[in-house]
Design a protein around this motif. Structure first.
Motif, PDB file in Angstrom:
ATOM      1  N   UNK A 114       0.830  -1.121   0.175  1.00 41.68           N
ATOM      2  CA  UNK A 114       0.066  -0.097   0.060  1.00 41.68           C
ATOM      3  C   UNK A 114       0.753   1.315   0.063  1.00 41.68           C
ATOM      4  N   UNK A 115       2.071   1.215   0.466  1.00 37.63           N
ATOM      5  CA  UNK A 115       2.857   2.421   0.586  1.00 37.63           C
ATOM      6  C   UNK A 115       4.204   2.268  -0.391  1.00 37.63           C
ATOM      7  N   UNK A 116       4.145   1.820  -1.492  1.00 32.47           N
ATOM      8  CA  UNK A 116       5.221   1.677  -2.339  1.00 32.47           C
ATOM      9  C   UNK A 116       6.388   2.892  -2.309  1.00 32.47           C
ATOM     10  N   UNK A 117       5.882   4.146  -1.966  1.00 27.55           N
ATOM     11  CA  UNK A 117       6.945   5.242  -1.924  1.00 27.55           C
ATOM     12  C   UNK A 117       7.838   5.028  -0.789  1.00 27.55           C
ATOM     13  N   UNK A 118       7.246   4.611   0.316  1.00 27.05           N
ATOM     14  CA  UNK A 118       8.092   4.275   1.541  1.00 27.05           C
ATOM     15  C   UNK A 118       8.661   2.866   1.553  1.00 27.05           C
ATOM     16  N   UNK A 119       8.208   1.819   1.156  1.00 34.87           N
ATOM     17  CA  UNK A 119       8.296   0.617   1.617  1.00 34.87           C
ATOM     18  C   UNK A 119       8.382  -0.209   0.051  1.00 34.87           C
ATOM     19  N   UNK A 120       9.347   0.368  -0.658  1.00 40.94           N
ATOM     20  CA  UNK A 120       9.890  -0.365  -1.842  1.00 40.94           C
ATOM     21  C   UNK A 120      10.291  -1.710  -1.825  1.00 40.94           C
ATOM     22  N   UNK A 121      11.017  -2.337  -0.821  1.00 35.55           N
ATOM     23  CA  UNK A 121      11.415  -3.861  -0.606  1.00 35.55           C
ATOM     24  C   UNK A 121      10.188  -4.459  -0.532  1.00 35.55           C
ATOM     25  N   UNK A 122       8.970  -3.989  -0.029  1.00 39.09           N
ATOM     26  CA  UNK A 122       7.967  -4.816   0.235  1.00 39.09           C
ATOM     27  C   UNK A 122       7.367  -5.125  -1.169  1.00 39.09           C
ATOM     28  N   UNK A 123       7.516  -4.587  -2.300  1.00 39.85           N
ATOM     29  CA  UNK A 123       6.939  -4.755  -3.519  1.00 39.85           C
ATOM     30  C   UNK A 123       7.336  -5.976  -4.006  1.00 39.85           C
ATOM     31  N   UNK A 124       8.536  -6.546  -3.436  1.00 40.35           N
ATOM     32  CA  UNK A 124       8.888  -7.795  -4.070  1.00 40.35           C
ATOM     33  C   UNK A 124       7.841  -9.108  -3.616  1.00 40.35           C
ATOM     34  N   UNK A 125       7.167  -8.694  -2.736  1.00 42.81           N
ATOM     35  CA  UNK A 125       6.011  -9.713  -2.551  1.00 42.81           C
ATOM     36  C   UNK A 125       4.769  -9.390  -3.045  1.00 42.81           C
TER      37      UNK A 125
END
Length: 355
Positions: free
Chosen positions: A130-141
């Motif tokens: 939900x917060x790709x601007x802040x948590x880019x690493x989470x986008x791997x999931x």
């Protein structure tokens, strides 16, 4: 989402320090509870079984699902019933015709809404950060997890409790309950039926039910002995009670009124320790002491490790995405005597709470 971060020198960052506050009250019921806010949402897409599982592995006492309903009346976990920010629905051509605008709690929203999908349809979607601007690493999931039902989350907590030998609690939030009731999809019946099926029927159950609204908590109080939490924001009013306002509810008299139907409060953390004009933590309010005098537990929200969310002196620099010192922020709140707290970052929260 825009990020407005002061461009301050490293010298100023290090010169400002978090207020050291004295303990005002001891927690009501033993150890301080670590509540995994939407799971380990700082490291996995929120409200997924992957996020909840990681939170449990990292030591969370409770996992928190926000509950909304499907067209066929099934409780599922999403931050909002509008799901374009948390799923890939916008990229699914078969659901393009479901895009619409609605007014929910006085705000007009455009997108795709859970109540317009059956559970079977929602299960074809996949969650995303939900917060790709802040948590880019989470986008791997992104794309790896389904939207979980509340029943699946209860199953997970039960299985993990057996596996780990410790009780994993559930902390559901009824999301927009008066709106859902207005369209014929009230939370109460399916929520209480599931809790009863899993044996969660009294105050000894590892369950808290929370809401920003008032009347649904009062309705739940008449139907269950499970612990209830009145959520409070820094400003504004409960969507179902515009005659009230949260700051007034957080006063000594307001808390006494809340104690008539709830077992605790979940305040925006600024109601416990407000920030100064410079962005540091100021002096604690009397909320914790007043709540404890009224017999209420206090579980503030939400502690996050990114600089964007932290007090000035806890920031590691000016990059809003960088990791700062959330442990020091949490410890300042622990000193006020809070009974638990919500965090996106369970490992750091456990380190702070269990010291």
């Amino acid at each position: 989402m825009r990020y407005l971060v002061p461009m301050l020198s490293a010298a100023l960052l290090s010169a400002c320090s978090i207020t050291e506050s004295k303990a005002m009250e001891k927690p009501l019921d033993g150890p301080v509870l670590v509540i995994a806010h939407r799971g380990a949402s700082g490291e996995r897409p929120e409200h997924t079984l992957g996020s909840y599982t990681l939170a449990i592995e990292q030591g969370a006492d409770f996992i928190e699902p926000d509950l909304v309903l499907t067209k066929d009346g099934i409780l599922v976990a999403r931050h909002e019933n509008e799901i374009s920010e948390t799923t890939d629905v916008a990229a699914r051509p078969e659901f393009a015709g479901r895009k619409t605008s609605k007014t929910i709690d006085g705000q007009t929203m455009t997108g795709w809404f859970t109540e317009d999908f059956t559970l079977a349809e929602l299960k074809t979607l996949r969650a995303k950060e939900r917060l790709p601007q802040l948590r880019k690493a989470n986008m791997a999931f992104d794309g790896q997890f389904e939207i979980p039902t509340f029943e699946e989350i209860l199953d997970l907590a039960k299985a993990q409790s057996a596996k780990t030998g410790r009780t994993i609690g559930i902390y559901p939030e009824t999301k927009h309950p008066s709106y859902f009731a207005s369209i014929g999809l009230p939370h109460e019946a399916p929520l209480l039926a599931l809790l009863e099926r899993y044996g969660h029927v009294d105050k000894a159950a590892p369950v808290f039910i929370q809401s920003f609204e008032v009347e649904n908590l009062k309705a739940l109080r008449a139907k269950t002995k499970v612990r209830l939490i009145q959520l409070m924001d820094e400003k504004g009013s409960p969507p179902d009670r515009p005659d009230l306002n949260y700051p007034a509810m957080a006063t000594a008299d307001g808390l006494k009124a809340v104690a008539a139907y709830a077992d605790g409060v979940g305040p925006n953390k600024a109601l416990v320790i407000p920030r100064t004009l410079l962005g540091n933590l100021g002096e604690p309010t009397t909320l914790v002491r007043d709540a404890h005098k009224a017999g209420l537990a206090v579980h503030p929200w939400t502690f996050r490790r990114e600089n964007y969310f932290l007090p000035l002196s806890a920031k590691s620099g000016v990059d809003p995405r960088a990791v700062g010192d959330v442990v020091s922020e949490i410890r300042a709140y622990l000193a006020t005597g809070i009974d638990g707290f919500f965090s996106d970052n369970v490992a750091e929260a456990v380190a702070a709470a269990k010291d």
